[in-house]
Enzyme design. Sequence first.
Site, PDB file in Angstrom:
ATOM      1  N   LYS A  53      84.067  43.584 152.548  1.00  0.00           N
ATOM      2  CA  LYS A  53      83.256  42.937 153.594  1.00  0.00           C
ATOM      3  C   LYS A  53      82.693  41.613 153.071  1.00  0.00           C
ATOM      4  O   LYS A  53      82.687  40.599 153.772  1.00  0.00           O
ATOM      5  CB  LYS A  53      82.121  43.875 154.035  1.00  0.00           C
ATOM      6  N   GLN A  97      75.499  50.331 153.656  1.00  0.00           N
ATOM      7  CA  GLN A  97      76.773  51.051 153.573  1.00  0.00           C
ATOM      8  C   GLN A  97      76.526  52.561 153.582  1.00  0.00           C
ATOM      9  O   GLN A  97      75.730  53.082 152.800  1.00  0.00           O
ATOM     10  CB  GLN A  97      77.521  50.633 152.291  1.00  0.00           C
ATOM     11  N   ASP A 120      76.090  46.745 162.558  1.00  0.00           N
ATOM     12  CA  ASP A 120      76.960  47.929 162.581  1.00  0.00           C
ATOM     13  C   ASP A 120      76.904  48.635 163.940  1.00  0.00           C
ATOM     14  O   ASP A 120      77.729  49.490 164.225  1.00  0.00           O
ATOM     15  CB  ASP A 120      76.532  48.922 161.488  1.00  0.00           C
TER      16      ASP A 120
END
Length: 294
Positions: A53, A97, A120
């Site tokens: 990412k 994460q 997200d």
Amino acid sequence: MTARIIDGRAIAAQVLEEVRKGVFELRAAGLVPRLATVLVGEDPASRAYVGNKRRTCEQVGIESVHHQLPASTPGEALLELVRELNEDPGVHGILVQLPLPRGVDTQAVIEAIDPAKDVDGFHPVNLGRLVAGLETFVSCTPAGILELIHRSGFETRGRHVVIVGRSNIVGKPLMNLLVQKSPTADATVTVCHSGTRDLAEHTRRADILVAAVGRPHLIGADMVRSGAVVVDVGINRVADAQAPRGHRLVGDVDFEAVRRRAAAITPVPGGVGPMTVAMLMVNTLKAARRAAGL
Ligand code: NDP
């Protein structure tokens, strides 16, 4: 029939090129889009995902600022970091994460993130807005699946989409995206899960079949209608003595068998995975634009 292979890497590259142009414009106006990444612990797969990412951020001109915390970090310290990032006007997106180490309340962390920085799309506010058909951050994998389908030239309107898997990060948001009254959705959706009786009965009715389960080869050729579009979200490690690291990645679909029956199929790797990362960039650019009032 041999299926067309949908090249997720090529389609993700198109999306990233669009993001790069958008970032360039923002930078020209004096705003540097910035993503904060947070990794708790040293899980190798999570490290690889975050690394990927961050490399993609660099590729499109988004600045990424990484926060690496030890696995022993107390939940309260993680929440404190999230609050600091929420307050920092230079940070436009926050990515924690997952999975978090056992003992940390994942839902509390998700809910601590400012919905305006929730790139997200996991925050209940953003999930709720998605259900209501309002403008929101759509979680990256479902958003990527829809882009992949449309940019490959397939319509969802009027199609029967069968999703196997009902997680909060893939199956449920994808279902909610697809049932919206919109030309880019308008599908009839069936969602299957571990409690579904006679799974094959449902999957065989799909015009578009999405497998998001986490079980290698769950979907065999006998479960797919001839001419269906098959999207394989699963990422599973299977032992392979021939592979350099002793394992290889496969999806939830028996690729070799199903490709002889489907009209189109996404490979693993190189299908949904690259789209997920590309959509994170789309969301981060969107968050930065919004912060600038654009
Ligand atoms: P979860 O484990 O959260 O959910 C799996 C879902 O599959 C559940 O709804 C479960 O049902 C259902 N399920 C399990 N076994 C069966 C079965 N035999 N028949 C039908 N349904 C079943 O997984 P995620 O949604 O997080 O991820 C799914 C897969 O996608 C994983 O391999 C993951 O690595 C991959 N993934 C890939 C991404 C990418 O970018 N390519 C991004 C995110 C995930 P129940 O709810 O009843 O337990």
